[in-house]
Design a protein around this motif. Structure first.
Motif, PDB file in Angstrom:
ATOM      1  N   GLU A 244       0.833  -1.208   0.000  1.00  0.00           N
ATOM      2  CA  GLU A 244       0.000   0.000   0.000  1.00  0.00           C
ATOM      3  C   GLU A 244       0.866   1.258   0.000  1.00  0.00           C
ATOM      4  O   GLU A 244       0.604   2.218  -0.729  1.00  0.00           O
ATOM      5  N   SER A 248       1.125   4.083  -3.037  1.00  0.00           N
ATOM      6  CA  SER A 248       0.865   5.504  -2.753  1.00  0.00           C
ATOM      7  C   SER A 248       2.047   6.375  -3.165  1.00  0.00           C
ATOM      8  O   SER A 248       1.871   7.456  -3.741  1.00  0.00           O
ATOM      9  N   SER A 436      -1.929   5.102   5.227  1.00  0.00           N
ATOM     10  CA  SER A 436      -2.392   5.597   3.926  1.00  0.00           C
ATOM     11  C   SER A 436      -3.830   5.213   3.614  1.00  0.00           C
ATOM     12  O   SER A 436      -4.479   5.846   2.781  1.00  0.00           O
ATOM     13  N   LYS A 437      -4.347   4.195   4.288  1.00  0.00           N
ATOM     14  CA  LYS A 437      -5.723   3.779   4.039  1.00  0.00           C
ATOM     15  C   LYS A 437      -6.699   4.895   4.417  1.00  0.00           C
ATOM     16  O   LYS A 437      -7.779   5.012   3.846  1.00  0.00           O
ATOM     17  N   LYS A 440      -3.825   9.360   3.314  1.00  0.00           N
ATOM     18  CA  LYS A 440      -2.862   9.096   2.243  1.00  0.00           C
ATOM     19  C   LYS A 440      -1.845  10.222   2.072  1.00  0.00           C
ATOM     20  O   LYS A 440      -0.646   9.981   1.953  1.00  0.00           O
ATOM     21  N   ARG A 441      -2.318  11.462   2.048  1.00  0.00           N
ATOM     22  CA  ARG A 441      -1.406  12.583   1.837  1.00  0.00           C
ATOM     23  C   ARG A 441      -0.354  12.647   2.942  1.00  0.00           C
ATOM     24  O   ARG A 441       0.835  12.840   2.679  1.00  0.00           O
TER      25      ARG A 441
END
Length: 453
Positions: A244, A248, A436-437, A440-441
């Motif tokens: 993940e 990202s 990030s789930k 995210k930023r």
């Protein structure tokens, strides 16, 4: 000494040997902050993984120089239950079976057995022996061959294993599979076909179902049910968390390769479409986001496997007989200079083998029209960013080890030209994959900071 500190979020990574807890603050701002890290041995052997978790939180408080620590949200990843054991059954290996395998590995599962075509009695016996946590059945492009997946599903159901099954094959079979499974005492996940059309991989729906199944399975680790009550949201598999984070970061900086060396496995993740030149001669499709897991290449639990590759006598000749004591009773974290040099040697070998297994190759042969070159496997030639994570690469000479391993190209489709190597200095990539789930930023910003990008 601060008597009371607050953090927005704690993220725990409950590994096979070590439990790490990372603290983050200002998570909704333009500049999220990594506050600190604590770690302790994972306490599966003590009958309760929460012991190691709370010890790692205590260590975090020591490192942050505070008596008490409060937080708003708590997330976690884990591989402490021994991973999610899977078997995969499809129609043709190079098509549906391989697509299903990519979905499983990308989600963080450990594949124990793969079959292509109709299952035989010996296959059923092998499945029973493995006693998997999850079974994935695929087969046939949409509106193509139907019989094999239906046949395999019926045989597996007749085994009465009570193991959850994911069906990710020909969509024409869905109603029939719903009919034959309605009375089964098994959880059935119905997802889109992993190989709906020729040369078309569709592995995201199966990956999501595997992660959902992992969340149910992870409670098998002693004490994990208590951790589920502590956290906000699902506990995801640690290798899936690294994937993940990789995906990202790819959206922000482009084609990348991530090498994660752990105590039990060495995982390689790549996110790249490859070069146009190689795509023209590639004999079968590869996913943009690919993970390979080498279950025999760990620098602690599987140390002796790597020693066999390097040859024991040669290691004694290089490091002296004093290293025998460490080999007999290895430490999760090397302490002396000799031990560190030895583990660097072991880590380099693990990285080299894992990269060769992950990367594709060029192969030439002669046909009626003369010499022809084809490409097989994952094309890494367009990769511009190489990242090292995991305890060994972040705490030892990770950059040099990666550079040395990638320079020893033996015809593999390794990164070409000007690629840059970075190390996850804060050792937080898996935790940021979890983060990030929802954020995210912030996760990408914190990862770039850890990589000194």
């Amino acid at each position: 000494m601060n008597f009371n500190m607050k953090a927005d979020i704690l993220v725990a990574e409950i590994g096979s040997t070590t439990t790490v807890v990372n603290a983050f603050d200002a998570i909704d701002s333009d500049k999220p902050i990594f506050l600190g890290q604590g770690q302790a041995p994972t306490s599966v052997g003590m009958g309760d993984v929460t012991i190691g978790l709370f010890r790692s939180i205590d260590n975090l408080k020591e490192n942050m120089k505070t008596d008490t620590l409060e937080w708003n949200e708590f997330f976690a990843s884990s591989s402490a239950a021994g991973g999610l054991k899977m078997t995969v059954h499809g129609l043709v290996y190079d098509m549906t079976v391989r697509a299903a395998k990519e979905a499983a590995l990308g989600a963080g599962a450990i594949i124990k057995y793969i079959t292509a075509g109709k299952l035989r009695k010996s296959d059923l016996n092998k499945i029973k022996e493995i006693d998997p946590n999850l079974i994935l059945v695929a087969g046939g492009v949409d509106y193509g061959e139907r019989d094999t997946a239906l046949y395999n599903m019926e045989l597996i159901l007749n085994m009465r294993l009570k193991t959850p099954i994911i069906y990710a094959g020909n969509i024409e079979n869905r109603q029939e599979i719903m009919d034959i499974t309605k009375d089964a005492n098994q959880k059935i996940y119905m997802v889109d076909n992993v190989y709906p059309r020729i040369d078309d991989l569709n592995i995201t729906p199966a990956r999501q179902a595997i992660q959902q199944a992992f969340e149910e399975h992870i409670t098998r680790a002693p004490g994990m049910a208590k951790i589920k009550e502590l956290v906000n949201g699902p506990i995801i598999p640690t290798p899936g968390a690294v994937m993940e984070a990789s995906m990202s970061l790819y959206e922000d900086i482009g084609d990348l390769l991530v090498v994660d060396v752990g105590g039990a496995t060495t995982d390689v993740h790549s996110v790249t479409e490859g070069s146009d030149e190689i795509q023209k001669i590639l004999i079968s499709p590869e996913p943009a986001a690919k993970r390979t897991v080498e279950g025999d290449l760990g620098v602690y639990i599987n140390l002796h496997n790597i020693i066999e590759y390097l040859e024991y006598d040669k290691l004694l000749e290089e490091f002296g007989k004093d290293i025998e004591k460490f080999i007999r009773d290895p430490k999760p974290i090397p302490e002396t200079n000799m031990e560190k040099s030895f583990i660097e040697k072991i880590t380099h070998e693990a990285v080299s083998i894992a990269l060769r297994r992950h990367a594709g190759k060029l192969r030439s042969f002669y046909g009626p029209s003369g010499k022809k070159t084809i490409a097989e496997g994952k094309d890494l030639t367009n990769v511009k960013w190489v990242i090292g994570t995991g305890g060994a690469l972040t705490r030892l000479s990770g950059r040099e080890l990666l550079k040395k391993a990638l320079s020893a190209n033996t015809g593999s489709l390794y990164p070409k030209g000007n690629f840059s190597i970075f190390i996850d200095n804060h050792y937080i990539m898996a935790s940021l994959g979890v983060l990030s789930k929802k954020y995210k930023r912030a996760a990408v910003s914190l990862l770039k900071e850890s990589l000194s990008l």
